[in-house]
Write a protein that holds these residues in place. Sequence first.
Motif, PDB file in Angstrom:
ATOM      1  N   ALA A   1       7.947   2.815  -4.995  1.00 32.70           N
ATOM      2  CA  ALA A   1       7.487   3.904  -5.853  1.00 32.70           C
ATOM      3  C   ALA A   1       6.042   3.649  -6.258  1.00 32.70           C
ATOM      4  O   ALA A   1       5.640   2.508  -6.466  1.00 32.70           O
ATOM      5  N   CYS A   2       5.255   4.734  -6.348  1.00 30.82           N
ATOM      6  CA  CYS A   2       3.819   4.597  -6.618  1.00 30.82           C
ATOM      7  C   CYS A   2       3.466   5.326  -7.910  1.00 30.82           C
ATOM      8  O   CYS A   2       3.698   6.523  -8.044  1.00 30.82           O
ATOM      9  N   ASP A   3       2.898   4.589  -8.877  1.00 34.86           N
ATOM     10  CA  ASP A   3       2.512   5.198 -10.145  1.00 34.86           C
ATOM     11  C   ASP A   3       1.272   6.066 -10.022  1.00 34.86           C
ATOM     12  O   ASP A   3       1.009   6.901 -10.882  1.00 34.86           O
ATOM     13  N   GLU A   4       0.489   5.868  -8.956  1.00 34.28           N
ATOM     14  CA  GLU A   4      -0.741   6.647  -8.783  1.00 34.28           C
ATOM     15  C   GLU A   4      -0.412   8.091  -8.404  1.00 34.28           C
ATOM     16  O   GLU A   4      -0.975   9.022  -8.957  1.00 34.28           O
ATOM     17  N   CYS A   5       0.475   8.267  -7.407  1.00 32.99           N
ATOM     18  CA  CYS A   5       0.770   9.630  -6.934  1.00 32.99           C
ATOM     19  C   CYS A   5       2.183  10.075  -7.285  1.00 32.99           C
ATOM     20  O   CYS A   5       2.583  11.181  -6.953  1.00 32.99           O
ATOM     21  N   LYS A   6       2.956   9.213  -7.974  1.00 32.35           N
ATOM     22  CA  LYS A   6       4.295   9.547  -8.452  1.00 32.35           C
ATOM     23  C   LYS A   6       5.246   9.944  -7.318  1.00 32.35           C
ATOM     24  O   LYS A   6       6.069  10.846  -7.461  1.00 32.35           O
TER      25      LYS A   6
ATOM     26  N   GLN B   1       0.870  -1.174   0.000  1.00 33.56           N
ATOM     27  CA  GLN B   1       0.000   0.000   0.000  1.00 33.56           C
ATOM     28  C   GLN B   1       0.905   1.222   0.000  1.00 33.56           C
ATOM     29  O   GLN B   1       1.865   1.278   0.767  1.00 33.56           O
ATOM     30  N   CYS B   2       0.616   2.189  -0.873  1.00 36.78           N
ATOM     31  CA  CYS B   2       1.456   3.377  -0.941  1.00 36.78           C
ATOM     32  C   CYS B   2       1.350   4.168   0.353  1.00 36.78           C
ATOM     33  O   CYS B   2       0.251   4.461   0.817  1.00 36.78           O
ATOM     34  N   SER B   3       2.497   4.550   0.928  1.00 37.90           N
ATOM     35  CA  SER B   3       2.479   5.259   2.207  1.00 37.90           C
ATOM     36  C   SER B   3       2.117   6.734   2.051  1.00 37.90           C
ATOM     37  O   SER B   3       1.991   7.450   3.026  1.00 37.90           O
ATOM     38  N   ALA B   4       1.930   7.187   0.814  1.00 37.81           N
ATOM     39  CA  ALA B   4       1.538   8.579   0.604  1.00 37.81           C
ATOM     40  C   ALA B   4       0.071   8.716   0.203  1.00 37.81           C
ATOM     41  O   ALA B   4      -0.623   9.606   0.677  1.00 37.81           O
ATOM     42  N   CYS B   5      -0.437   7.824  -0.679  1.00 37.18           N
ATOM     43  CA  CYS B   5      -1.808   8.000  -1.171  1.00 37.18           C
ATOM     44  C   CYS B   5      -2.710   6.816  -0.816  1.00 37.18           C
ATOM     45  O   CYS B   5      -3.901   6.838  -1.144  1.00 37.18           O
ATOM     46  N   GLU B   6      -2.166   5.798  -0.163  1.00 37.70           N
ATOM     47  CA  GLU B   6      -2.912   4.633   0.329  1.00 37.70           C
ATOM     48  C   GLU B   6      -3.440   3.718  -0.777  1.00 37.70           C
ATOM     49  O   GLU B   6      -4.180   2.776  -0.512  1.00 37.70           O
TER      50      GLU B   6
HETATM   51 ZN   LIG Z   1       0.783   6.703  -4.027  1.00 34.83          ZN
END
Ligand SMILES: [Zn+2]
Length: 308
Positions: free
Chosen positions: A254-259, A220-225
């Motif tokens: 790295a998260c492609d949703e929130c970059k 789970q992305c730690s910035a945008c969940e």
């Molecule tokens: Zn994210």
Amino acid sequence: MPTPIITDGTTDRVPNAPRVVLPSAQTFADRAARFAQLARGHAMGEFLQLMGHVAQAQYEVFDARPAATPSAEAVQRSLNYGMPPLSALSTPRDAGWRADLREIVQRVRAAGGPAAALAAVDALTDAEAEALADRILAGSTLNADAALVPFVGAALQVWFARAASALDVAALEKFDVPTVCPVCATRPVASVVRLGGVRNNLRYLHCALCSTEWNMARIQCSACEQDKGAHYLSLSAQDNDGSDATAAARRAEACDECKTYLKIFYRDKDAYADPVADDLASLALDLLVDERGFARSGPNMLFHPGGG
Ligand SMILES: [Zn+2]
Ligand SMILES: [Zn+2]
């Protein structure tokens, strides 16, 4: 050489593992030992050795004065609404943090730290020190601050960690915003996958300011969940400044949703990996991930990224 991309789908949770773990003086003792270990043979060995002296000083001043306590209103808001009781930007700081700063500077100087930077910290007026502290907490440090940030950041870490250590962890249970610290609302510096005990194999985010840790599902992305866009980047063992075990223990999530990205350290690969020390020992990984268009989502309070 292509960068290995590893997807890790582990989402298992252990019901009796603590959601939140508060810091202690030992957090800084362990960090000092890790910096000393990482400094040996590292291209940035001198810098890491200095940061080891800083962490050792943090450990030594941790018990020098009583913990600051949150206001009754802040405690009530925490209990009723899950608001962080020691919010970094709104908690009034007493003069204790500046006493911590003076004592950290004395100890680092005695250990052979950089004379000019330490003298510049000593020369700060109270108002200047408070203004620099505000910039560090807001993530808005200037290039001119760079040499002073490690020491002022370290003093703020001790003051907030000491206050966090005195909190009732049960009172933090209502907290439900997993992307910031439940104690001080600061972003995490990195996450650590723990080894051993009830926390074995669980991922904890580590607060950049107060060193409180909180559990979050692994994929789970730690910035945008979001859990869709997460993937992992790492340096090859040759490019990594450290042992093969150290290389295997460090990845950027790295998260492609929130970059955005944040590093994740695996204790089953390297049992002594520390979120602050290993972060500063792997700045080459930041360069690689930045080049791919991802922005770092959490700060390291001992480092000004533009001027270090
Ligand atoms: Zn994210
Ligand atoms: Zn915190």
